[in-house]
Scaffold this motif. Sequence first.
Motif, PDB file in Angstrom:
ATOM      1  N   ARG A  46      13.323  -2.125   1.522  1.00  0.00           N
ATOM      2  CA  ARG A  46      12.443  -3.240   1.164  1.00  0.00           C
ATOM      3  C   ARG A  46      11.612  -2.909  -0.069  1.00  0.00           C
ATOM      4  O   ARG A  46      11.361  -1.748  -0.384  1.00  0.00           O
ATOM      5  CB  ARG A  46      11.552  -3.624   2.333  1.00  0.00           C
ATOM      6  CG  ARG A  46      10.487  -2.596   2.651  1.00  0.00           C
ATOM      7  CD  ARG A  46       9.411  -3.046   3.611  1.00  0.00           C
ATOM      8  NE  ARG A  46       9.893  -3.663   4.809  1.00  0.00           N
ATOM      9  CZ  ARG A  46       9.297  -3.575   5.987  1.00  0.00           C
ATOM     10  NH1 ARG A  46       8.187  -2.877   6.112  1.00  0.00           N
ATOM     11  NH2 ARG A  46       9.771  -4.176   7.032  1.00  0.00           N
TER      12      ARG A  46
ATOM     13  N   HIS B 226       7.885  -4.199  -2.209  1.00  0.00           N
ATOM     14  CA  HIS B 226       6.529  -4.631  -1.883  1.00  0.00           C
ATOM     15  C   HIS B 226       6.075  -5.642  -2.927  1.00  0.00           C
ATOM     16  O   HIS B 226       6.490  -5.576  -4.092  1.00  0.00           O
ATOM     17  CB  HIS B 226       5.591  -3.424  -1.848  1.00  0.00           C
ATOM     18  CG  HIS B 226       5.912  -2.489  -0.726  1.00  0.00           C
ATOM     19  ND1 HIS B 226       6.956  -1.601  -0.770  1.00  0.00           N
ATOM     20  CD2 HIS B 226       5.331  -2.325   0.477  1.00  0.00           C
ATOM     21  CE1 HIS B 226       7.019  -0.919   0.362  1.00  0.00           C
ATOM     22  NE2 HIS B 226       6.031  -1.342   1.135  1.00  0.00           N
ATOM     23  N   ASP B 227       5.223  -6.558  -2.502  1.00  0.00           N
ATOM     24  CA  ASP B 227       4.714  -7.543  -3.453  1.00  0.00           C
ATOM     25  C   ASP B 227       3.609  -6.931  -4.309  1.00  0.00           C
ATOM     26  O   ASP B 227       3.286  -5.744  -4.181  1.00  0.00           O
ATOM     27  CB  ASP B 227       4.271  -8.823  -2.738  1.00  0.00           C
ATOM     28  CG  ASP B 227       3.026  -8.655  -1.887  1.00  0.00           C
ATOM     29  OD1 ASP B 227       2.305  -7.639  -2.008  1.00  0.00           O
ATOM     30  OD2 ASP B 227       2.755  -9.568  -1.080  1.00  0.00           O
TER      31      ASP B 227
ATOM     32  N   THR C  80       0.515  -7.144  -4.178  1.00  0.00           N
ATOM     33  CA  THR C  80      -0.650  -6.650  -3.435  1.00  0.00           C
ATOM     34  C   THR C  80      -0.338  -5.389  -2.648  1.00  0.00           C
ATOM     35  O   THR C  80      -1.215  -4.816  -2.022  1.00  0.00           O
ATOM     36  CB  THR C  80      -1.165  -7.720  -2.456  1.00  0.00           C
ATOM     37  OG1 THR C  80      -0.203  -7.895  -1.405  1.00  0.00           O
ATOM     38  CG2 THR C  80      -1.432  -9.041  -3.157  1.00  0.00           C
ATOM     39  N   GLY C  81       0.953  -4.990  -2.637  1.00  0.00           N
ATOM     40  CA  GLY C  81       1.366  -3.817  -1.869  1.00  0.00           C
ATOM     41  C   GLY C  81       1.877  -4.148  -0.484  1.00  0.00           C
ATOM     42  O   GLY C  81       2.274  -3.261   0.264  1.00  0.00           O
ATOM     43  N   ALA C  82       1.885  -5.428  -0.132  1.00  0.00           N
ATOM     44  CA  ALA C  82       2.393  -5.838   1.183  1.00  0.00           C
ATOM     45  C   ALA C  82       3.917  -5.739   1.189  1.00  0.00           C
ATOM     46  O   ALA C  82       4.582  -6.103   0.214  1.00  0.00           O
ATOM     47  CB  ALA C  82       1.962  -7.270   1.496  1.00  0.00           C
ATOM     48  N   PRO C  83       4.497  -5.235   2.295  1.00  0.00           N
ATOM     49  CA  PRO C  83       5.952  -5.092   2.348  1.00  0.00           C
ATOM     50  C   PRO C  83       6.667  -6.442   2.456  1.00  0.00           C
ATOM     51  O   PRO C  83       6.221  -7.340   3.171  1.00  0.00           O
ATOM     52  CB  PRO C  83       6.183  -4.259   3.607  1.00  0.00           C
ATOM     53  CG  PRO C  83       4.982  -4.505   4.455  1.00  0.00           C
ATOM     54  CD  PRO C  83       3.848  -4.768   3.516  1.00  0.00           C
ATOM     55  N   LEU C  84       7.748  -6.558   1.711  1.00  0.00           N
ATOM     56  CA  LEU C  84       8.624  -7.726   1.809  1.00  0.00           C
ATOM     57  C   LEU C  84       9.714  -7.406   2.824  1.00  0.00           C
ATOM     58  O   LEU C  84      10.036  -6.232   3.047  1.00  0.00           O
ATOM     59  CB  LEU C  84       9.243  -8.039   0.449  1.00  0.00           C
ATOM     60  CG  LEU C  84       8.258  -8.337  -0.681  1.00  0.00           C
ATOM     61  CD1 LEU C  84       8.988  -8.462  -2.009  1.00  0.00           C
ATOM     62  CD2 LEU C  84       7.466  -9.600  -0.367  1.00  0.00           C
TER      63      LEU C  84
ATOM     64  N   THR D  78      10.794 -15.399  -1.307  1.00  0.00           N
ATOM     65  CA  THR D  78      10.717 -14.238  -0.409  1.00  0.00           C
ATOM     66  C   THR D  78      10.779 -12.934  -1.189  1.00  0.00           C
ATOM     67  O   THR D  78      10.042 -11.999  -0.890  1.00  0.00           O
ATOM     68  CB  THR D  78      11.862 -14.280   0.623  1.00  0.00           C
ATOM     69  OG1 THR D  78      11.790 -15.510   1.343  1.00  0.00           O
ATOM     70  CG2 THR D  78      11.782 -13.122   1.602  1.00  0.00           C
TER      71      THR D  78
END
Length: 186
Positions: free
Chosen positions: A83, A85-86, A88-92, A157
């Motif tokens: 995966r 990450h976006d 902001t560091g959030a995982p996609l 996504t």
Amino acid sequence: MTQPKGKGSAASAIAPDTPQGHPGELEMRQRFPSDYHWNDHSLTAMMRPILSTGLARFIESLPFFFIATSDAEGHCDCSFRGREHDDTGAPLPALRVIDTGSLVFPDFSGNGLYNSLGNIQVNPHIGMLFMDFDRRRRARVNGIAQIIEASEDIRSTWPTAQAAILVSVEQAYGNCQARIPRMTPT
């Protein structure tokens, strides 16, 4: 089985096996007897042509998976898909299950060799292996892959996807936990 050649459409697919398996599997079962005794009922109960709700949840929860593809002559290639990450560091998500018969995952810019995409272009068969080393679980999905454009829906996504791979499921099943090492994040 004759492998379809072409651009990877599910319409050109041939069922992967008889309920008991292909001739090579049958020969190996006779050559190396096992405590497991597979029959049409037990194999079709295990290897289903759909993703159950539990299996879909499991594979969507993982941060990575492995794929296996081969060219038109059967020369194999294995690849890791992890995966991103976006901003902001959030995982996609590593992939999305669309419905019980299909899933999709992104293709990101890489080393420019296009081993997997090139193979899918000439031979749509794909094998996918999902591993959870922490809980010592694994699953497999075999199917027919198709390269699709990175549409607005795909980019919503996976913003940096250059394309996506749509997989039509032929076989989906959990696999035993034997010999899976327990690995936990540090």
